[in-house]
Design an enzyme around this catalytic site. Structure first.
Site, mmCIF file in Angstrom:
data_model
loop_
_atom_site.group_PDB
_atom_site.id
_atom_site.type_symbol
_atom_site.label_atom_id
_atom_site.label_comp_id
_atom_site.label_asym_id
_atom_site.label_seq_id
_atom_site.Cartn_x
_atom_site.Cartn_y
_atom_site.Cartn_z
ATOM 1 N NE ARG A 35 -3.552 -0.207 2.727
ATOM 2 C CZ ARG A 35 -4.024 -0.710 3.871
ATOM 3 N NH1 ARG A 35 -3.709 -0.144 5.010
ATOM 4 N NH2 ARG A 35 -4.815 -1.760 3.865
ATOM 5 N NE ARG A 90 -2.232 1.992 9.624
ATOM 6 C CZ ARG A 90 -2.976 0.897 9.403
ATOM 7 N NH1 ARG A 90 -3.795 0.833 8.386
ATOM 8 N NH2 ARG A 90 -2.903 -0.120 10.233
ATOM 9 C CE LYS A 145 -5.661 -0.899 11.411
ATOM 10 N NZ LYS A 145 -6.680 -1.511 10.530
ATOM 11 C CE LYS A 185 -7.311 2.991 9.432
ATOM 12 N NZ LYS A 185 -8.387 2.134 8.947
ATOM 13 C CB CYS A 234 -13.981 -4.042 2.290
ATOM 14 S SG CYS A 234 -14.542 -5.718 2.624
ATOM 15 C CB CYS A 286 -9.210 -9.594 3.070
ATOM 16 S SG CYS A 286 -9.225 -9.085 4.797
ATOM 17 C CB CYS A 320 -14.849 -9.412 8.542
ATOM 18 S SG CYS A 320 -13.538 -8.201 8.779
ATOM 19 C CB CYS A 357 -11.999 -2.217 5.186
ATOM 20 S SG CYS A 357 -10.930 -3.091 6.346
HETATM 21 FE FE1 SRM Z 1 -8.911 -2.100 6.638
HETATM 22 C C1 SRM Z 1 -7.453 -4.698 8.234
HETATM 23 C C2 SRM Z 1 -8.200 -3.450 3.673
HETATM 24 C C3 SRM Z 1 -9.719 0.819 5.158
HETATM 25 C C4 SRM Z 1 -10.492 -1.107 9.501
HETATM 26 N N1 SRM Z 1 -7.944 -3.761 6.064
HETATM 27 C C5 SRM Z 1 -7.375 -4.694 6.880
HETATM 28 C C6 SRM Z 1 -6.556 -5.703 6.066
HETATM 29 C C7 SRM Z 1 -5.157 -5.188 5.967
HETATM 30 C C8 SRM Z 1 -6.620 -7.157 6.571
HETATM 31 C C9 SRM Z 1 -5.521 -7.622 7.473
HETATM 32 O O1 SRM Z 1 -5.247 -7.007 8.514
HETATM 33 O O2 SRM Z 1 -4.949 -8.666 7.160
HETATM 34 C C10 SRM Z 1 -7.294 -5.591 4.706
HETATM 35 C C11 SRM Z 1 -6.480 -5.967 3.480
HETATM 36 C C12 SRM Z 1 -7.380 -6.467 2.383
HETATM 37 C C13 SRM Z 1 -6.701 -6.537 1.066
HETATM 38 O O3 SRM Z 1 -6.490 -7.661 0.578
HETATM 39 O O4 SRM Z 1 -6.413 -5.508 0.474
HETATM 40 C C14 SRM Z 1 -7.833 -4.178 4.786
HETATM 41 N N2 SRM Z 1 -8.841 -1.400 4.784
HETATM 42 C C15 SRM Z 1 -8.597 -2.143 3.673
HETATM 43 C C16 SRM Z 1 -8.870 -1.353 2.409
HETATM 44 C C17 SRM Z 1 -7.944 -1.700 1.262
HETATM 45 C C18 SRM Z 1 -10.345 -1.560 2.050
HETATM 46 C C19 SRM Z 1 -10.802 -1.097 0.710
HETATM 47 O O5 SRM Z 1 -11.611 -1.839 0.157
HETATM 48 O O6 SRM Z 1 -10.410 -0.043 0.224
HETATM 49 C C20 SRM Z 1 -8.712 0.075 2.974
HETATM 50 C C21 SRM Z 1 -7.296 0.570 2.928
HETATM 51 C C22 SRM Z 1 -7.207 1.962 3.425
HETATM 52 C C23 SRM Z 1 -5.855 2.587 3.308
HETATM 53 O O7 SRM Z 1 -5.502 3.008 2.211
HETATM 54 O O8 SRM Z 1 -5.168 2.703 4.323
HETATM 55 C C24 SRM Z 1 -9.113 -0.143 4.421
HETATM 56 N N3 SRM Z 1 -9.861 -0.393 7.245
HETATM 57 C C25 SRM Z 1 -10.200 0.638 6.439
HETATM 58 C C26 SRM Z 1 -11.155 1.475 7.095
HETATM 59 C C27 SRM Z 1 -11.835 2.697 6.504
HETATM 60 C C28 SRM Z 1 -11.166 3.968 6.896
HETATM 61 O O9 SRM Z 1 -10.106 3.948 7.530
HETATM 62 O O10 SRM Z 1 -11.695 5.012 6.556
HETATM 63 C C29 SRM Z 1 -11.381 0.915 8.340
HETATM 64 C C30 SRM Z 1 -12.404 1.429 9.390
HETATM 65 C C31 SRM Z 1 -11.951 2.610 10.133
HETATM 66 C C32 SRM Z 1 -11.151 2.209 11.319
HETATM 67 O O11 SRM Z 1 -9.958 1.963 11.169
HETATM 68 O O12 SRM Z 1 -11.730 2.090 12.395
HETATM 69 C C33 SRM Z 1 -10.561 -0.260 8.427
HETATM 70 N N4 SRM Z 1 -8.928 -2.754 8.557
HETATM 71 C C34 SRM Z 1 -9.689 -2.238 9.571
HETATM 72 C C35 SRM Z 1 -9.517 -3.061 10.744
HETATM 73 C C36 SRM Z 1 -10.212 -2.846 12.118
HETATM 74 C C37 SRM Z 1 -9.455 -1.942 12.994
HETATM 75 C C38 SRM Z 1 -10.039 -1.888 14.385
HETATM 76 O O13 SRM Z 1 -10.029 -0.834 14.982
HETATM 77 O O14 SRM Z 1 -10.482 -2.903 14.888
HETATM 78 C C39 SRM Z 1 -8.635 -4.106 10.384
HETATM 79 C C40 SRM Z 1 -8.152 -5.256 11.267
HETATM 80 C C41 SRM Z 1 -7.086 -4.854 12.221
HETATM 81 O O15 SRM Z 1 -6.555 -3.762 12.202
HETATM 82 O O16 SRM Z 1 -6.784 -5.699 13.055
HETATM 83 C C42 SRM Z 1 -8.303 -3.888 8.995
HETATM 84 FE FE1 SF4 Z 2 -10.945 -7.675 5.044
HETATM 85 FE FE2 SF4 Z 2 -12.836 -7.302 6.824
HETATM 86 FE FE3 SF4 Z 2 -11.454 -5.230 5.907
HETATM 87 FE FE4 SF4 Z 2 -13.174 -6.404 4.329
HETATM 88 S S1 SF4 Z 2 -13.682 -5.336 6.244
HETATM 89 S S2 SF4 Z 2 -11.073 -5.859 3.773
HETATM 90 S S3 SF4 Z 2 -13.043 -8.511 4.965
HETATM 91 S S4 SF4 Z 2 -10.643 -6.858 7.115
#
Ligand code: SRM
Ligand code: SF4
Length: 572
Positions: A86, A155, A216, A218, A437, A443, A482, A486
């Site tokens: 990324r 980030r 993390k 943001k 997502c 993922c 899930c 995201c």
């Molecule tokens: Fe996310 C984890 C994809 C935005 C909350 N996110 C992941 C991972 C890296 C899975 C992993 O940990 O193994 C996913 C990778 C999937 C893949 O194959 O690409 C993933 N997140 C994404 C993306 C690519 C989704 C998308 O369809 O665009 C977004 C990348 C953003 C970026 O450029 O940095 C993405 N993730 C978000 C958002 C939205 C936002 O930030 O506006 C959230 C919700 C906001 C937040 O953070 O509360 C989000 N992602 C998570 C979480 C839950 C964090 C938590 O507080 O519990 C995880 C899991 C974790 O961190 O343990 C996670």
């Molecule tokens: Fe993966 Fe869950 Fe984030 Fe979708 S919402 S990209 S399934 S971690």
């Protein structure tokens, strides 16, 4: 002050109490670990267990193709490991020149597609270990990088990407870059490992310290009236306040986040609180102080409760403000008034005051790939060859071809037509307002499909809307595989969150402008059940909606679901 000192002591690594990730950070010599050695190990496609955590700080996730997992297990092969990279793209802005190189890297080293994310970043999926260094060096050659695109640090900083929408846009964009730079980790590990930089011993991380943040972190800046960055979903948010065409300053927000765990009431999505106002000159020190409060007061024992939102609820909003004041040395001023209208994108052509054009494209789930229907990847590459402006990623996974000179408009319009690229001219408002997502197959946390499934579900919802004369009604539909959130599903008027293959929880009641959470309406339901629940609701909506009433507001007004503005009420 004594209290603060005491708490800082508590952030020192405590092997008995703290989570194992804290140990990995402490032992990593400022994010080095054994990453460099692991890259040379040809026996496995993976990196060492501890390094899997550390590479996130470098913008990399280890993954495996989940579609192939069972088959490979049967064949007694290790999973097909590859990596997702990324890039950090503050405000989502890349020049056409940079874009071309990023696309070349996708063709050469990854799955041949680029993925735009919900936080305005580029992702490459399917990069094998042997190609990691070359890909990262390639990204760096464009002057973009992947530092802190993931990991327990601040980030990519988001900002409204559309220059046409506001006179203060360019200033705000510059602030998003400054914020991103200011909060970067200062370790030299990145340059040493990926760019063969000279070894320089790191002796301190001035903002983060040896254990970085508990989780993390943001940040986003919104420019009213658009809340396309979903500022309330961020740990730290800023809302730009304009006064007579000048940037007066920013309202300051803390404690937003989406992630939660199914059936675990201790975890919940949360809307950030507006805690005051700061001038542009104060922005960096305010941001740094908020980060430091989280560094010192965040939970380092239980990672699922470590985000700033839980710190804010633990301290109370006023308690948080009191502590922030002691770090800052002054109190924030009172927040200014502002108004949001929408948290989505505006599609199509716009002309700005300077006579430059901007074209917002609709890209399903941000996936830039050639398909039968549209040669999007090839078309954008051809556009990048002749375009002198930028490519701007929106927070809703779309792309803006930005700053197009009048004399180039026709040429670009022709390429858009030739490669059948959408700018929302044929899609329904509900499709244009939908977000999914990544989920399967890359993922590792996915429980159900999202990106690959949402388009077909939307087609069925479109049929229902048409039946009830609502085809032109914009409704936010957000789906994730899930509950990590995201695609910010808990801010969708219709939120669908994966529970198991083919099964989703249905959430209802967010506002169209992203300042109210939704709430669980039906649990663990399949497509047929989702559609029959929606059918009843849409039927009622068509018959009883008030003029200009959005669907999310309607279901709350009619008592289908309670209004939720406080994360602590999400499960009540
Ligand atoms: Fe996310 C984890 C994809 C935005 C909350 N996110 C992941 C991972 C890296 C899975 C992993 O940990 O193994 C996913 C990778 C999937 C893949 O194959 O690409 C993933 N997140 C994404 C993306 C690519 C989704 C998308 O369809 O665009 C977004 C990348 C953003 C970026 O450029 O940095 C993405 N993730 C978000 C958002 C939205 C936002 O930030 O506006 C959230 C919700 C906001 C937040 O953070 O509360 C989000 N992602 C998570 C979480 C839950 C964090 C938590 O507080 O519990 C995880 C899991 C974790 O961190 O343990 C996670
Ligand atoms: Fe993966 Fe869950 Fe984030 Fe979708 S919402 S990209 S399934 S971690």
């Amino acid at each position: 002050m004594n209290d603060i000192k005491k708490t800082i002591q508590q952030t020192q690594y405590n092997p008995v109490k703290h989570s194992d990730v804290e140990r990995i950070k402490v032992e990593s010599q400022y994010l080095r670990g054994t990453i460099a050695e692991g890259l040379n190990n040809g026996i496995t496609g993976a990196v060492a267990d501890d390094d899997q955590m550390l590479i996130k700080f470098h913008g990399i996730y280890q993954q495996d193709d989940r579609d192939l997992r069972n088959e490979r297990r049967k064949q007694k092969l290790e999973p097909l490991y590859s990596f997702m990279i990324r890039a950090r793209v503050p405000g989502g802005v890349a020049t056409a020149e940079q874009y071309k190189v990023l696309a070349d890297l996708a063709t050469e080293y990854s799955s041949g597609s680029l993925r735009l994310t919900t936080r305005q970043a580029f992702q490459w999926h399917g990069v094998f270990k042997r190609n990691l260094k070359k890909t990262i060096a390639g990204i760096n050659s464009t002057l973009l990088d992947t530092i802190a695109a993931c990991g327990d640090v601040n980030r990519n900083v988001m900002a409204n990407p559309l220059p046409e929408t506001s006179r203060i846009h360019s200033e705000v964009f510059e602030w998003s870059k400054k914020l991103s730079e200011h909060l970067l980790p200062k370790t030299n590990a990145f340059h040493e490992i990926w760019l063969d930089g000279k070894k320089v011993e790191t002796t301190e991380e001035p903002i983060y310290g040896q254990t970085y943040l508990p989780r993390k972190f943001k940040t986003a800046i919104a420019i009213p009236p658009y809340n396309d960055v979903d500022v309330y979903a961020n740990d730290m948010g800023f809302i730009a306040i304009e006064d007579n065409g000048q940037l007066k300053g920013f309202n300051v927000l803390v404690g937003g986040g989406m992630g939660s765990t199914h059936n675990d009431q201790e975890t919940y999505p949360r809307i950030a609180n507006v805690i005051g106002f700061c001038t542009p000159e104060q922005l960096l020190e305010v941001a740094e102080s908020i980060v430091k409060v989280q560094r010192d007061y965040g939970n380092r024992e239980v990672r699922k409760l470590a985000r700033l939102k839980y710190t804010v609820d633990k301290l109370g909003v006023d308690g948080f403000k009191d502590i922030l004041r002691t770090y800052l040395g002054y109190e924030l001023e009172d927040a200014e008034d502002f108004e949001f209208v929408h948290n989505g994108d505006r599609y199509g052509w716009f002309e700005d005051e300077k006579g430059l054009f901007h074209l917002t494209l609709y890209i399903h789930s941000g996936r830039i790939i050639d398909s039968e229907h549209s040669k999007l990847f090839s078309g954008l590459y051809e556009i990048a060859k002749i375009h002198n402006g930028e490519f701007r990623i929106t927070p809703n996974q779309n792309l803006i071809i930005s700053n197009i000179a009048k004399q180039d408009k026709e040429k670009i319009a022709k390429l858009i037509e030739q490669y059948n690229i959408s700018f929302g001219q044929e899609e329904s408002p509900v499709r244009l307002n939908s977000l999914a997502c990544v989920s399967f197959p890359t993922c590792s946390l996915a429980m159900a499909e999202a990106e690959r499934y949402l388009p077909s579900l939307i087609t069925k919802i479109e049929q229902q809307l048409e039946q009830y004369g609502l085809s032109q009604q914009a409704i936010n539909v957000r789906m994730t595989g899930c509950p990590n959130g995201c695609a910010r599903p808990f801010l969708g008027e219709i939120g669908l969150v994966g529970k198991a293959p083919g099964k989703y929880n249905l959430y209802l009641g967010s506002s169209y402008k992203g300042d109210r959470l939704n709430k669980l309406f039906k649990e663990n339901i399949n497509e047929q059940q989702i559609l029959s629940e929606l059918d009843l609701l849409l039927h009622d909506y068509a018959n009883h909606k008030q003029a200009s009433e959005y669907f999310g507001d309607f279901v709350v007004r009619k008592g289908y679901i309670q209004s939720v503005v406080n994360g602590l009420d999400f499960h009540r």
